[in-house]
Design a protein around this motif. Sequence first.
Motif, PDB file in Angstrom:
ATOM      1  N   LEU A  33       0.791  47.634  92.672  1.00  8.07           N
ATOM      2  CA  LEU A  33       0.361  46.161  92.925  1.00  8.07           C
ATOM      3  C   LEU A  33      -0.517  45.839  94.112  1.00  8.07           C
ATOM      4  O   LEU A  33      -0.444  46.938  95.167  1.00  8.07           O
ATOM      5  CB  LEU A  33       1.492  45.293  92.748  1.00  8.07           C
ATOM      6  N   THR A  34      -1.142  44.986  94.463  1.00  5.99           N
ATOM      7  CA  THR A  34      -1.850  44.308  95.325  1.00  5.99           C
ATOM      8  C   THR A  34      -1.343  43.064  95.962  1.00  5.99           C
ATOM      9  O   THR A  34      -1.275  42.292  94.994  1.00  5.99           O
ATOM     10  CB  THR A  34      -3.318  44.408  95.040  1.00  5.99           C
ATOM     11  N   VAL A  35      -1.179  43.087  97.288  1.00  8.20           N
ATOM     12  CA  VAL A  35      -0.528  41.682  97.584  1.00  8.20           C
ATOM     13  C   VAL A  35      -1.306  41.553  99.114  1.00  8.20           C
ATOM     14  O   VAL A  35      -1.537  42.561  99.810  1.00  8.20           O
ATOM     15  CB  VAL A  35       0.919  41.815  97.985  1.00  8.20           C
ATOM     16  N   ALA A  36      -1.486  40.144  99.384  1.00 11.19           N
ATOM     17  CA  ALA A  36      -2.251  39.813 100.597  1.00 11.19           C
ATOM     18  C   ALA A  36      -0.968  39.704 101.538  1.00 11.19           C
ATOM     19  O   ALA A  36       0.098  39.773 101.634  1.00 11.19           O
ATOM     20  CB  ALA A  36      -2.405  38.269 100.334  1.00 11.19           C
ATOM     21  N   GLU A  37      -1.520  40.432 102.837  1.00  8.35           N
ATOM     22  CA  GLU A  37      -0.823  40.781 104.012  1.00  8.35           C
ATOM     23  C   GLU A  37       0.015  39.806 104.507  1.00  8.35           C
ATOM     24  O   GLU A  37       1.249  40.073 105.000  1.00  8.35           O
ATOM     25  CB  GLU A  37      -1.624  41.738 104.912  1.00  8.35           C
ATOM     26  N   PHE A  38      -0.721  38.524 104.395  1.00  7.51           N
ATOM     27  CA  PHE A  38       0.391  37.502 105.073  1.00  7.51           C
ATOM     28  C   PHE A  38       1.543  37.071 104.175  1.00  7.51           C
ATOM     29  O   PHE A  38       2.453  36.528 104.710  1.00  7.51           O
ATOM     30  CB  PHE A  38      -0.569  36.244 105.123  1.00  7.51           C
ATOM     31  N   ASN A  39       1.624  37.539 102.921  1.00  4.69           N
ATOM     32  CA  ASN A  39       2.544  37.401 102.008  1.00  4.69           C
ATOM     33  C   ASN A  39       3.995  38.093 102.527  1.00  4.69           C
ATOM     34  O   ASN A  39       4.289  38.938 101.700  1.00  4.69           O
ATOM     35  CB  ASN A  39       2.152  37.182 100.625  1.00  4.69           C
ATOM     36  N   LYS A  40       4.502  37.817 103.586  1.00  7.36           N
ATOM     37  CA  LYS A  40       5.601  38.627 104.135  1.00  7.36           C
ATOM     38  C   LYS A  40       6.852  38.765 103.175  1.00  7.36           C
ATOM     39  O   LYS A  40       7.559  39.743 103.046  1.00  7.36           O
ATOM     40  CB  LYS A  40       6.075  38.348 105.438  1.00  7.36           C
ATOM     41  N   ARG A  41       7.035  37.644 102.625  1.00  8.80           N
ATOM     42  CA  ARG A  41       8.171  37.380 101.459  1.00  8.80           C
ATOM     43  C   ARG A  41       7.974  38.264 100.476  1.00  8.80           C
ATOM     44  O   ARG A  41       8.889  38.945 100.200  1.00  8.80           O
ATOM     45  CB  ARG A  41       8.255  35.809 101.298  1.00  8.80           C
ATOM     46  N   ALA A  42       6.903  38.395 100.042  1.00  9.33           N
ATOM     47  CA  ALA A  42       6.483  39.102  98.687  1.00  9.33           C
ATOM     48  C   ALA A  42       6.606  40.377  99.124  1.00  9.33           C
ATOM     49  O   ALA A  42       7.304  41.270  98.317  1.00  9.33           O
ATOM     50  CB  ALA A  42       5.335  38.822  97.851  1.00  9.33           C
ATOM     51  N   ILE A  43       6.178  40.893 100.179  1.00 11.38           N
ATOM     52  CA  ILE A  43       6.150  42.409 100.565  1.00 11.38           C
ATOM     53  C   ILE A  43       7.563  42.981 100.692  1.00 11.38           C
ATOM     54  O   ILE A  43       7.875  43.959 100.267  1.00 11.38           O
ATOM     55  CB  ILE A  43       5.469  42.612 101.883  1.00 11.38           C
ATOM     56  N   ALA A  44       8.490  42.114 101.444  1.00 13.06           N
ATOM     57  CA  ALA A  44       9.958  42.661 101.578  1.00 13.06           C
ATOM     58  C   ALA A  44      10.411  42.637 100.181  1.00 13.06           C
ATOM     59  O   ALA A  44      11.329  43.368 100.034  1.00 13.06           O
ATOM     60  CB  ALA A  44      10.700  41.429 102.441  1.00 13.06           C
ATOM     61  N   LEU A  45      10.248  41.691  99.198  1.00 13.26           N
ATOM     62  CA  LEU A  45      10.634  41.919  97.957  1.00 13.26           C
ATOM     63  C   LEU A  45      10.294  43.002  97.235  1.00 13.26           C
ATOM     64  O   LEU A  45      10.940  43.995  96.706  1.00 13.26           O
ATOM     65  CB  LEU A  45      10.477  40.646  97.042  1.00 13.26           C
ATOM     66  N   TYR A  46       9.119  43.338  97.291  1.00 12.28           N
ATOM     67  CA  TYR A  46       8.294  44.692  96.570  1.00 12.28           C
ATOM     68  C   TYR A  46       9.118  45.868  97.221  1.00 12.28           C
ATOM     69  O   TYR A  46       9.281  46.866  96.510  1.00 12.28           O
ATOM     70  CB  TYR A  46       7.039  44.503  96.997  1.00 12.28           C
ATOM     71  N   GLU A  47       9.424  45.765  98.661  1.00 15.12           N
ATOM     72  CA  GLU A  47       9.938  46.958  99.302  1.00 15.12           C
ATOM     73  C   GLU A  47      11.193  47.309  98.712  1.00 15.12           C
ATOM     74  O   GLU A  47      11.901  48.327  98.558  1.00 15.12           O
ATOM     75  CB  GLU A  47       9.827  47.043 100.882  1.00 15.12           C
ATOM     76  N   LYS A  48      12.226  46.202  98.721  1.00 13.87           N
ATOM     77  CA  LYS A  48      13.172  46.241  97.966  1.00 13.87           C
ATOM     78  C   LYS A  48      13.564  46.644  96.541  1.00 13.87           C
ATOM     79  O   LYS A  48      14.102  47.399  96.159  1.00 13.87           O
ATOM     80  CB  LYS A  48      13.871  44.775  97.917  1.00 13.87           C
ATOM     81  N   LEU A  49      12.453  46.475  96.032  1.00 11.11           N
ATOM     82  CA  LEU A  49      12.273  46.900  94.452  1.00 11.11           C
ATOM     83  C   LEU A  49      11.862  48.403  94.423  1.00 11.11           C
ATOM     84  O   LEU A  49      11.643  48.863  93.320  1.00 11.11           O
ATOM     85  CB  LEU A  49      11.172  46.182  93.636  1.00 11.11           C
ATOM     86  N   GLY A  50      11.355  49.031  95.591  1.00 13.23           N
ATOM     87  CA  GLY A  50      11.003  50.435  95.625  1.00 13.23           C
ATOM     88  C   GLY A  50       9.518  50.744  95.783  1.00 13.23           C
ATOM     89  O   GLY A  50       9.126  51.691  95.677  1.00 13.23           O
ATOM     90  N   PHE A  51       8.780  49.715  96.026  1.00 12.71           N
ATOM     91  CA  PHE A  51       7.225  49.758  96.373  1.00 12.71           C
ATOM     92  C   PHE A  51       7.047  50.260  97.594  1.00 12.71           C
ATOM     93  O   PHE A  51       7.617  49.810  98.247  1.00 12.71           O
ATOM     94  CB  PHE A  51       6.576  48.321  96.045  1.00 12.71           C
ATOM     95  N   VAL A  52       6.143  51.121  97.604  1.00 13.82           N
ATOM     96  CA  VAL A  52       5.659  51.794  99.217  1.00 13.82           C
ATOM     97  C   VAL A  52       4.219  51.470  99.173  1.00 13.82           C
ATOM     98  O   VAL A  52       3.516  51.578  98.229  1.00 13.82           O
ATOM     99  CB  VAL A  52       6.054  53.245  99.052  1.00 13.82           C
ATOM    100  N   MET A  53       3.942  51.143 100.377  1.00 13.83           N
ATOM    101  CA  MET A  53       2.491  50.946 100.883  1.00 13.83           C
ATOM    102  C   MET A  53       1.490  52.295 100.580  1.00 13.83           C
ATOM    103  O   MET A  53       1.933  53.311 101.206  1.00 13.83           O
ATOM    104  CB  MET A  53       2.173  50.233 102.122  1.00 13.83           C
ATOM    105  N   GLN A  54       0.488  52.267  99.903  1.00 16.74           N
ATOM    106  CA  GLN A  54      -0.300  53.281  99.733  1.00 16.74           C
ATOM    107  C   GLN A  54      -1.565  53.237 100.725  1.00 16.74           C
ATOM    108  O   GLN A  54      -1.900  53.885 101.191  1.00 16.74           O
ATOM    109  CB  GLN A  54      -0.620  53.290  98.464  1.00 16.74           C
ATOM    110  N   THR A  55      -2.213  52.022 100.658  1.00 17.37           N
ATOM    111  CA  THR A  55      -3.430  51.694 101.321  1.00 17.37           C
ATOM    112  C   THR A  55      -3.604  50.487 101.492  1.00 17.37           C
ATOM    113  O   THR A  55      -2.846  49.390 101.005  1.00 17.37           O
ATOM    114  CB  THR A  55      -4.577  52.446 100.660  1.00 17.37           C
ATOM    115  N   SER A  56      -4.936  49.883 102.241  1.00 17.74           N
ATOM    116  CA  SER A  56      -5.054  48.657 102.775  1.00 17.74           C
ATOM    117  C   SER A  56      -6.728  48.315 102.664  1.00 17.74           C
ATOM    118  O   SER A  56      -7.219  49.219 102.698  1.00 17.74           O
ATOM    119  CB  SER A  56      -4.308  47.920 103.791  1.00 17.74           C
ATOM    120  N   PHE A  57      -6.790  47.265 102.375  1.00 20.10           N
ATOM    121  CA  PHE A  57      -8.530  46.867 102.423  1.00 20.10           C
ATOM    122  C   PHE A  57      -8.711  45.312 102.821  1.00 20.10           C
ATOM    123  O   PHE A  57      -7.599  44.648 102.665  1.00 20.10           O
ATOM    124  CB  PHE A  57      -9.013  47.173 101.139  1.00 20.10           C
ATOM    125  N   ILE A  58      -9.715  45.010 103.312  1.00 18.30           N
ATOM    126  CA  ILE A  58     -10.089  43.691 103.553  1.00 18.30           C
ATOM    127  C   ILE A  58     -11.197  43.170 102.492  1.00 18.30           C
ATOM    128  O   ILE A  58     -12.183  43.881 102.164  1.00 18.30           O
ATOM    129  CB  ILE A  58     -10.479  43.461 104.902  1.00 18.30           C
TER     130      ILE A  58
END
Length: 155
Positions: A116-141
């Motif tokens: 999945l791809t998420v905007a970096e500012f969306n900290k609430r979603a990122i925390a949820l995705y990490e709780k679900l077992g997602f790990v950051m692979q890369t980033s881009f602008i």
Amino acid sequence: MNIKNLTKEQAKQIIKWRYEPPFDFYNMDDDEETLQELLHYFGVLDGQVLLGFYCLGSFAQVPIGREKGLYPESEGLTDLGFGMKPELTGQGLGYTFISFIIEEIQQKYNLNKIRLTVAEFNKRAIALYEKLGFVMQTSFIANDTTFLVMIKKLE
């Protein structure tokens, strides 16, 4: 909850959904192109009530990231995008909502990973995705917004 192909009426409902800032970033354009794209999505319903939606593959990718080749193809992997009705967000329902979607697509497709791809500012979603077992692979602008690309390995 259950999953159904989105109807035109449901797609029009989603186009009218409005999120509060800074999440208004996710508001959709009210045009024919958006409507036609939504008709490739799936609705997540509680009975007849539309709770949200999800999409797979290229529909779930940020176009500029796709154009720059930041989504390499991989057997057993698909991209997942989703959205929840604005009035349901921020209430702790995301874990159940996303877990349900992941379980449904795991049953339908033979996948090893979900991306999945998420905007970096969306900290609430990122925390949820990490709780679900997602790990950051890369980033881009893209368009002055940093996006994180996250992967979850499936059992």
